[in-house]
Design an enzyme around this catalytic site. Structure first.
Site, mmCIF file in Angstrom:
data_model
loop_
_atom_site.group_PDB
_atom_site.id
_atom_site.type_symbol
_atom_site.label_atom_id
_atom_site.label_comp_id
_atom_site.label_asym_id
_atom_site.label_seq_id
_atom_site.Cartn_x
_atom_site.Cartn_y
_atom_site.Cartn_z
ATOM 1 N N ASP A 328 46.035 37.039 44.798
ATOM 2 C CA ASP A 328 44.840 37.433 45.542
ATOM 3 C C ASP A 328 43.906 36.238 45.681
ATOM 4 O O ASP A 328 43.699 35.470 44.729
ATOM 5 C CB ASP A 328 44.138 38.578 44.812
ATOM 6 C CG ASP A 328 42.977 39.142 45.616
ATOM 7 O OD1 ASP A 328 42.975 38.951 46.853
ATOM 8 O OD2 ASP A 328 42.073 39.752 45.026
ATOM 9 N N GLU A 331 41.294 35.234 43.120
ATOM 10 C CA GLU A 331 41.695 34.573 41.882
ATOM 11 C C GLU A 331 41.736 33.061 42.002
ATOM 12 O O GLU A 331 41.916 32.370 41.000
ATOM 13 C CB GLU A 331 43.080 35.083 41.451
ATOM 14 C CG GLU A 331 43.109 36.553 41.112
ATOM 15 C CD GLU A 331 42.212 36.893 39.935
ATOM 16 O OE1 GLU A 331 42.288 36.176 38.912
ATOM 17 O OE2 GLU A 331 41.438 37.853 40.041
ATOM 18 N N ASP A 363 45.797 41.903 41.418
ATOM 19 C CA ASP A 363 45.538 40.462 41.550
ATOM 20 C C ASP A 363 46.811 39.651 41.771
ATOM 21 O O ASP A 363 46.756 38.579 42.372
ATOM 22 C CB ASP A 363 44.822 39.948 40.290
ATOM 23 C CG ASP A 363 43.451 40.576 40.118
ATOM 24 O OD1 ASP A 363 42.776 40.777 41.141
ATOM 25 O OD2 ASP A 363 43.077 40.897 38.971
ATOM 26 N N GLU A 394 47.062 43.474 37.274
ATOM 27 C CA GLU A 394 45.604 43.397 37.373
ATOM 28 C C GLU A 394 45.118 42.526 36.214
ATOM 29 O O GLU A 394 45.340 42.841 35.047
ATOM 30 C CB GLU A 394 44.983 44.792 37.285
ATOM 31 C CG GLU A 394 43.475 44.815 37.301
ATOM 32 C CD GLU A 394 42.877 44.514 38.663
ATOM 33 O OE1 GLU A 394 41.731 44.029 38.712
ATOM 34 O OE2 GLU A 394 43.571 44.762 39.673
ATOM 35 N N ARG A 395 44.475 41.430 36.561
ATOM 36 C CA ARG A 395 44.020 40.475 35.546
ATOM 37 C C ARG A 395 42.587 40.795 35.139
ATOM 38 O O ARG A 395 41.719 41.013 35.983
ATOM 39 C CB ARG A 395 44.105 39.063 36.114
ATOM 40 C CG ARG A 395 43.627 37.961 35.187
ATOM 41 C CD ARG A 395 43.566 36.674 35.961
ATOM 42 N NE ARG A 395 43.058 35.558 35.195
ATOM 43 C CZ ARG A 395 42.585 34.438 35.712
ATOM 44 N NH1 ARG A 395 42.571 34.294 37.030
ATOM 45 N NH2 ARG A 395 42.135 33.476 34.947
#
Length: 618
Positions: A328, A331, A363, A394-395
């Protein structure tokens, strides 16, 4: 006498004459005057001319023309004034279908080629070229063989003939199926052109062969479209069943390719003024191009070549695709620290092939991108198909986790990850060490939220120390997925289709045995379906309302929705209850989660008070 004979012959060819030549001449005059002055209204007059030319009945006055496209109050008022003046000069019984007096030869010469309003003076000057164009314009619309319109009509017709068909197709599945019947790409325009094969759909909609409804768009055939598609299908069947060695039939197929299936309704210039794509090249040109592959001009080899590609339709064979990490863009850009730049540098240092793009949920994810060879003569290589693997990450840094818990984004993100259509969602949690002690929430609260995400919500949680370990984990996952899918044939499935693919339990059993799921969603459909602010159903809005109640998680909301899918059904159930106590305990026995626990009387009472209390809640 010899000079007058061509004129009589030319008049005999003008069989489909315009039923409203008087209005047509006036509109042409208005268009030419506006063109001389450089006014943009000339294009409005041109569109009105095109609409009037397609109308097959005579008009008694300009008010009747309001049913046509591009005929507004202004144009109708001008035509009515001219009509009244014309009748005063020529008698009250004069009708619009009377030919205009031959006083303006330049107006007739400037009329569009398809208009049949040439007078005797024009017939002498007009040359055979004008009459040839009129003859072509009189023919009905038939798309070229293996063009975009031809492929779309046949695809929709064949799909409608399947037993149990839903009667419509979505854009992506229609493009995938129709591409097999078309020589031109539905997504990538040719060099020097902005049009693709999909551009012809606007022409089909404008000519009322196809109707577009709903959002996401659904495409289906009209009655006129079904009739035209049946004719195209019968021609295809005759081509397939005909003998290959008959020279006369081969010549008839060549004539059919060059003339019978060509769009003869409009010239290229006129199409460009209307905003629709120019006529695509005849199918016979594409067939001549395939002579080097051993196929001739007859339809039989061409169809056999098309059927040879059918088994691989919508599939990506082993070796025909590569696994790429999608990051993404949030990021890698923005922010006040250097961690985002460091992530991209670490991935490049590890030799990971990644692509930065906008992801509407998550992400990081992985796509299987089709390998497409560059086309000679084109600047850019065609875009290959992309299927999303069933892994999404997902971070979360500790500070981000703290902020998302406070503003409520954390619960919503988990809900959207479960609904995104990918079966392996994962949370990548970065411990920020001593920074966690300076956050708004206690560290124990954050740790409890992480544990609940893994144990209660069922997400896989990977903990790392910093951004370098995050990049290392993404690198290992990328190499693992490359090896996992290296011998798999991937099949594109659609979330919009009913009964698509096997059940989730069967696919989970296959993955537990080490066999990955090979029925994947296209990236375009995945990202479109994950839009945060897209149009929502009543059930989805109801679920969001329920999840705003403290203590009511996504699993509990889903359990309520199984019994009461809308607020109306819940309120109707409350009205059927005999007493107040029964209303408060209506939802208490609903079971939720893997342990099938009851919702409980406290939450049941809270939901009842939320929806049935008159006035403000205390």
């Amino acid at each position: 006498m010899s000079a007058s004979e061509p004129v009589r012959l030319g008049r005999k060819r003008n069989l489909p004459s315009c039923p409203n030549p008087l209005f047509l001449a006036w509109l042409t005059e208005l268009r030419d005057q506006a063109r001389e002055k450089g006014l943009k209204i000339q294009f409005t007059y041109q569109k009105a001319i095109n609409s009037l030319n397609k109308y097959p009945l005579p008009l008694q006055n300009a008010k009747e023309a309001k049913i046509l496209q591009n005929f507004g109050d202004g144009i109708c008022k001008i035509l009515d004034e001219r009509l009244q003046r014309y009748r005063r000069e020529n008698g009250p019984d004069s009708l619009p279908e009377v030919l205009p007096p031959p006083g303006r030869p330049d107006n007739n010469s400037l009329a569009p080629p398809r208009k049949k309003n040439a007078t005797g003076d024009q017939g002498k000057e007009g040359g055979g070229g004008g009459k040839k164009k009129k003859k072509k314009k009189g023919r009905e619309y038939v798309p070229q063989k293996r063009s975009g319109g031809h492929a779309v009509l046949l695809t929709l017709y064949r799909q409608s003939q399947i037993a149990g068909s839903k009667g419509y197709m979505f854009k992506m599945e229609l493009q995938a199926e129709a591409q097999l019947l078309c020589d031109k790409s539905f997504t990538v325009p040719d060099l020097g052109s902005k049009y693709t094969a999909w551009s012809s759909v606007s022409t089909l909609i404008h000519k009322n062969f196809i109707i577009k409804t709903h959002n996401p768009a659904r495409y289906s055939l009209t009655e006129e479209g079904v009739a035209l598609a049946e004719r195209l299908e019968s021609v295809e069947e005759d081509t397939e069943d005909g003998p290959e060695g008959d020279g006369e039939e081969a010549r008839s197929e060549e004539e059919e390719c060059g003339a019978g299936l060509v769009d003869l309704t409009a010239s290229d210039d006129e199409e460009e003024e209307d905003g629709t794509p120019p006529a695509e090249r005849p199918a016979c040109v594409a067939q001549q191009r395939s002579e080097g592959d051993g196929t001739g001009l007859s339809g039989k080899p061409q169809n056999s070549r098309a059927t040879s590609r059918k088994p691989n339709a919508g599939c990506l064979l082993p070796g025909a695709y590569e696994v790429i990490l999608c990051v993404d863009f949030i990021e890698t850009t923005g922010g006040s620290n250097h961690h985002k730049d460091e992530l991209a540098k670490e991935l490049q240092r590890n030799g990971v092939k990644f692509d930065v793009r906008k992801l509407n949920v998550g992400d990081f994810l992985w796509v299987a991108r089709e390998k497409v060879a560059p086309v000679p003569g084109q600047l850019r290589a065609p875009t290959g198909r992309e299927l999303v693997l069933d892994y999404i990450i997902e971070r979360k840094r500790m500070d981000d986790l703290c902020g998302s818990i406070i503003d409520g984004r954390f619960r919503e993100q988990k809900f959207r990850l479960k609904r995104c259509g990918l079966r392996r969602p994962c949370y990548l949690v970065e411990e920020c060490g001593s920074a966690a002690s300076h956050l708004s929430l206690p560290e124990t609260t954050l740790q409890q939220a992480i544990v609940n995400t893994q144990v209660v919500d069922g997400f896989f949680v990977k903990r790392v120390q910093d951004v370098r370990e995050s990049a290392a984990y993404l690198t290992v996952m990328t190499r693992y997925l490359i090896k996992l899918y290296q011998n798999c044939t991937l099949v594109c499935r659609s979330r919009e289709l009913e009964g698509d693919g096997g059940s989730d339990e069967e696919e989970e059993e296959e993955e537990e045995r080490g066999t990955p799921s090979c029925s994947l969603i296209s990236f375009a459909e995945f990202n479109h379906g994950a839009v945060k602010n897209k149009c929502q159903t009543v059930t989805e809005v109801f679920a969001r309302q329920l999840m705003q109640v403290s203590g009511l998680s996504g699993d509990k909301a889903a359990a309520i929705l199984e019994q009461y899918s809308t607020p109306h059904s819940l309120l109707t159930a409350y009205e059927r209850c005999a007493s107040e106590t029964q209303k408060e305990k209506l939802l208490s026995s609903i079971r939720h989660g893997t342990l099938k626990r009851n919702l409980g009387p406290a939450l049941s009472r809270t939901v009842y008070q939320l929806y049935c209390t008159q006035g403000a809640l205390s």
